[in-house]
Design an enzyme around this catalytic site. Structure first.
Site, PDB file in Angstrom:
ATOM      1  N   ASP A 215      14.345  13.065  31.729  1.00 51.81           N
ATOM      2  CA  ASP A 215      12.357  14.268  31.366  1.00 51.81           C
ATOM      3  C   ASP A 215      11.685  13.202  30.501  1.00 51.81           C
ATOM      4  O   ASP A 215      11.557  12.181  30.529  1.00 51.81           O
ATOM      5  CB  ASP A 215      13.253  15.196  30.581  1.00 51.81           C
ATOM      6  N   HIS A 285       8.559  18.635  25.887  1.00 47.71           N
ATOM      7  CA  HIS A 285      10.029  18.845  27.177  1.00 47.71           C
ATOM      8  C   HIS A 285      10.950  18.713  27.216  1.00 47.71           C
ATOM      9  O   HIS A 285      11.895  19.474  27.124  1.00 47.71           O
ATOM     10  CB  HIS A 285       8.963  18.454  28.263  1.00 47.71           C
ATOM     11  N   SER A 604      11.607  25.029  34.421  1.00 49.10           N
ATOM     12  CA  SER A 604      12.159  24.123  33.705  1.00 49.10           C
ATOM     13  C   SER A 604      12.793  24.382  32.655  1.00 49.10           C
ATOM     14  O   SER A 604      13.765  23.272  31.790  1.00 49.10           O
ATOM     15  CB  SER A 604      11.119  22.701  33.309  1.00 49.10           C
TER      16      SER A 604
END
Length: 999
Positions: A215, A285, A604
């Site tokens: 990520d 994220h 996600s």
């Protein structure tokens, strides 16, 4: 029957010609219909800057390539090279790169790689040996060609970019070039399950497992990771330091960290502005996904001073290995493969991959897919996000059959209710504290600022403080955080966001009262209320709602990408759904307004939930293979609310408690998966997967499949099969029941026949094996290919149904004789209408001015209804909406055209309503013509001659003509054709013509 009425009139504050020329066609500019790529953290970074990586390969064919070598990597090498022992682990085992055989084979691969690179005259950029045997390198087109000709090379593929979204806005809030640690006692938190309480460490909490997260990196100071833990004995990774990231940040909870940017830096470039060349997360994220999977329980969850419920990762005692492969939300597959390769060598048990391709996968067996296969064969479970393109079916990312592809579910309502001054209630969403109480004055942003500066969207700098002070401001959806800041800074009391083109139900935390209305229907209601009340609009806002914003919980999120898998016929995706809407988890303060945690939405967020669940199952069952884990999660999943279609929900909503003891598992063998990976155009229905997909099967023949069931329980049980759903299909399971002792397997044969199921449309259902203590369910989705192949679901128009009589074409999915018939041609009925113009460039609402309502009665056994709206005024733009009751059947709202068409093939009988909306009226009165045809399936109209070949082969195009037997009158005509083969009737086409086509 056809009747017409005019929509209710209302006072419009913006009559034709009132809009400034700079504002474009009405209130909403071209491009305002863009779909958001979902929060995933992206909308926390306001600003217009965008960073997208330049293409890895230029127009001349020079650039970065991924070279896969022919020999097996460490994960799959089974021996055969003289003097080199097997390195592939046994089923249920794990790769150990420190053993003598692994080290010897790695040296061999290093030697072979060097020889291949030397022969081609290239310099290796990144070498892969564990999950992928090969390298990345900068190549010329000639070098790429030479390498493809080398027998030691399996494939040469141009590197390509992937990411968490299609564009990558940079953080304007980023200030620290070298972040400093925050105190562990600060307001920080982790992840998904609200109201989760700490549980004693053990298998149920993922203790002893390492989850690798591919990520944007991690924010190590978060309380979600604030625990020192010893590294597992099987851990072989490292803590790679860099800017703002030191060795002490790998405290055991974060057991290792690495970053990969070779392709980003290939041309002597640098990482995007605001990024740091280290494992540190500057976006949010990666921190969010890591804490969702394995964040520690955090009870004091505070965002901008507001308390939220306690939260925890799914596997709070699992450890996290960080592999930063994204830079400002984007990355190249060459770098991602390096991350996968390192993770497998390091010793992770689970990988999370919340990264995808825009509009999903377009080919099978990509280099990343191959790397994930080899990881799976070495004992690593891979969870990956399905994508956030729910508006288009078939846009599935990460669709390889060895990857557990996860869709998103809504599990928290987070509703808010907006009550307009006329009593209308609209239920939207909000995560902010709302004022409640009595109604307040509401003003439309466009009427409270400068249209030229984007006041309709409440763009920064566009609003007049004197016009919004103390008022609720309605703003069209654009830069949501920028709009909220503008309203707040200028003294507004609250903001109502509405989307003129309809979008996704997702909330964000704005630290300001914000209500979001996600649907176009709500936008139309609000917009037209504002137009009727330009100076006296009132609204009250309160938290909570009536549950109408979703079918219920859990339900499939509207943004979640849906099946089928458009790449292969026989692989079913998504696999299941998990919580993915309004998920509160730890984030990077650098990309989130200084917040330590925040609410994101997207698949996600759902994928790491499944990764955490897999870690729990791996801890409870150390001998289980990734395939067994995947099967347990899928066969125990439950239906969501609002749909049972596996195209939407896969196997259903995750149920971790049941998955710990699934009874039976259904998993493909390594040989099956390898064969699939080595096939140019694989099918997949032969794989022993816990699902059945029959996309585009030959409906004239039965389909026979096998599935092998293995008892992983502790007792001997008898399982009896049953079939549910699958309307019209005939499904049999042989034997109907099986009795299995622990560890034993049985193979059953499943035969599926079309029966009376519709052609060219999906039917869905399931097969269940039930015993006294367990129930095991697999989903089934089948679409018999009649005359039109279609790698999409049934959520849009019928592909291949509309054609011309002078050059018609079909593409049958069967081989054999072909016959046909037609109804002949029926004329299109034409009716002229005039209606007063409504708002220039507004939003559709059935009750608004500038809308004409026309009703149709569709009888039973109708082949199709076709409706067209047309105007000769070049300054008028019409939109057309076809409804059945309150359900939208078809919308034709292209930006600028004088002709709109809506249709429905084989419609259900009943009352239909067409709404013609003058989105841009050319004058105070709008003149237009409405045309329609209702074509009976067994009707007899003006005779026509159907000419077509007498035989056909599956997949080959067949041309036909439907020629009128005599001259036709002026205007348009429609007919229905129907096909047959060996007595089996297949619905055909709606065929249009004019006399001029035959002159």
């Amino acid at each position: 029957m056809i009747t017409g009425t005019t929509g209710a009139a209302g006072s419009a504050s913006a009559a034709p010609g009132d809009r400034p020329a700079t504002s474009g066609p009405g209130y909403f500019s071209t491009g305002s219909d863009r779909r958001t790529t979902l929060t995933d953290g992206a909308d926390r970074r306001p600003g217009d800057n965008e960073t997208s990586p330049k293409a890895a390969v230029d127009a001349t064919g020079s650039g970065v390539y991924i070279v896969e070598l022919a020999e097996a990597p460490l994960t799959t090498y089974v021996g055969g090279t003289s003097g080199l022992a097997r390195t592939r682990p046994t089923p249920g085992g794990r790769l150990d790169v420190t053993t003598a055989p692994s080290q010897a084979y790695r040296r061999h691969l290093d030697t072979q790689r060097a020889a291949v690179a030397s022969a081609a005259g290239v310099q290796v950029k990144a070498a892969y040996t564990a999950a992928f045997n090969g390298f990345s390198a900068k190549l010329t087109a000639q070098q790429a060609t030479a390498l493809r000709a080398d027998k030691r090379v399996r494939s040469v593929t141009a590197a390509r970019a992937l990411g968490t979204r299609s564009t990558s806005p940079l953080a304007t809030t980023t200030t620290a070039a070298t972040p400093t640690a925050t105190t562990a006692g600060g307001p920080v938190a982790s992840t998904t399950e609200r109201t989760t309480k700490p549980v004693k460490p053990g298998p149920a909490t993922g203790k002893g497992m390492v989850i690798g997260v591919l990520d944007t990196g991690i924010w190590p100071e978060s309380a979600s990771f604030a625990k020192k833990m010893p590294a597992p004995s099987t851990w072989h990774g490292t803590c790679q330091t860099g800017v703002g990231f030191v060795a002490e940040h790998c405290n055991g909870k974060i057991v290792g960290a690495r970053y990969f940017a070779d392709t980003w830096l290939a041309d002597g470039g640098s990482v995007p502005e605001g990024e740091l060349l280290s494992p540190r997360d500057m976006e949010g994220h990666g921190t969010h996904t890591a804490s969702t999977a394995a964040g520690l329980p955090v009870s004091d969850v505070t965002i901008d001073g507001r308390r939220f419920d306690p939260i925890s990762g799914v596997a709070p005692d699992a450890q996290i290995a960080v592999y930063k492969v994204l830079w400002a939300g984007m990355g190249f597959d060459a770098d991602i493969i390096a991350g996968i390769d390192a993770a497998v060598a390091d010793g992770v048990q689970v990988l999370n991959f919340s990264i995808g391709s825009q509009l999903g996968d377009w080919e099978a067996n990509t280099p990343i897919g191959v790397a994930f296969l080899n990881a799976t064969l070495s004992g690593v479970f891979v969870a990956a996000s399905a994508g956030n393109t729910g508006i288009v079916s078939g846009a599935i990312s990460n669709a390889a059959p060895w990857v557990t592809t996860v869709g998103a579910a809504v599990t928290n309502l987070d509703e808010a209710t907006l009550k307009l001054g006329d009593g209308t209630k609209l239920v939207g969403g909000s995560l902010d504290a709302l004022p409640g109480g009595t109604a307040r004055t509401m003003v439309f942003g466009d009427q409270a600022g400068s249209p030229e500066l984007g006041a309709v969207y409440c763009e920064p700098g566009s609003l007049d403080p004197a016009k919004i002070k103390g008022k609720v401001v309605a703003c069209a959806l654009s830069d949501t955080f920028g709009s909220a800041a503008e309203v707040k800074d200028k003294g507004g009391a609250a903001m109502v966001l509405f989307d003129p083109v309809g979008n996704y139900r997702v909330n964000s935390i704005y630290n300001f009262p914000v209500v979001y209305l996600p649907t176009e229907k709500q936008a139309g209601t609000l917009f037209n209320y504002l137009m009727r009340h330009p100076t006296d609009a009132k609204v009250s806002l309160r938290s909570g709602g009536d549950g109408s914003s979703v079918p219920g919980v859990p339900s499939v999120a509207d943004f979640s990408s849906t099946g089928p898998d458009k790449v292969t016929y026989g692989v079913f995706k998504p696999d299941l759904v998990a919580p993915g809407s309004d998920i509160i988890a730890a984030v990077s303060p650098a990309g989130n307004f200084g917040r330590q945690y925040d609410a994101y939405s997207g698949t996600s967020m759902a994928s790491p939930y499944v990764a955490g669940a897999a870690a729990v199952l791996r801890a409870a069952h150390p001998d289980w293979t990734p395939g067994r884990v995947a099967s347990a999660l899928r066969t125990t999943a439950t239906d969501t609310v609002g749909t049972s279609s596996p195209l939407d929900q896969g196997s259903g909503f995750i149920n971790l408690a049941r998955a710990t003891d699934p009874g039976l598992v259904i998993e493909p063998t390594a040989a099956e998966l390898v064969a699939f990976s080595q096939t140019a155009q694989p099918d997949g229905k032969e794989l022993n997967l816990p699902a059945i997909s029959l996309r585009e099967y030959d409906g004239t023949r039965p389909v026979t499949l096998t599935r092998t069931l293995t008892n992983v329980g502790k007792a001997r049980e008898t399982y009896r099969s049953s079939v549910s759903g699958l309307p019209g299909m005939k499904a049999t399971v042989t034997p109907a029941s099986v009795t299995l002792a622990p560890g034993k397997s049985a193979t059953v044969t499943i035969t599926l026949r079309r029966g009376s199921a519709p052609w060219d449309r999906y039917v869905t259902g399931s097969i269940t094996w039930k015993a006294k203590a367990h129930s095991v369910r697999i989903p089934v989705a089948a679409r018999p290919w009649g005359i039109s192949p279609r790698p999409y679901g049934d959520d849009g128009e019928e592909f291949g149904r509309m054609t011309s009589g002078s050059f018609g074409m079909i593409q049958p999915g069967f081989t054999g004789p072909l016959a046909g018939r037609s109804t002949g041609y029926t004329p299109v009925q034409r009716t002229s209408y005039s209606m007063p113009a409504g708002v220039y460039g507004g939003v559709f609402d059935p009750s608004a001015s500038g809308v004409k309502k026309v009703d149709f009665t569709v009888p039973a056994n109708t082949a199709g209804i076709v409706v067209e709206a047309n105007t000769e005024d070049p300054n008028t733009n019409l939109d057309l909406y076809l409804y059945k009751g309150d359900k939208l059947v078809y919308s034709s709202d292209r930006y600028w055209t004088s002709l709109e068409q809506a249709y429905k093939f084989l419609p259900e009988p009943g009352r239909y309503t067409a709404y013609v909306f003058a989105q841009v009226p050319g004058g105070p009165v709008v003149d237009f013509e409405l045309r329609h045809a209702i074509i009976g399936r067994n009707a007899t109209y003006s005779p026509a001659t159907l000419t077509l070949p007498s035989t056909t082969e599956r997949g080959q195009s067949v041309n036909f003509t439907l020629k009128p037997n005599g001259p036709l009158a002026e205007g348009d005509f429609w007919a229905y054709t129907e096909w047959s083969t060996n007595g089996t009737v297949i619905p055909g086409n709606l065929v249009s013509t004019q006399q001029s086509a035959w002159q």
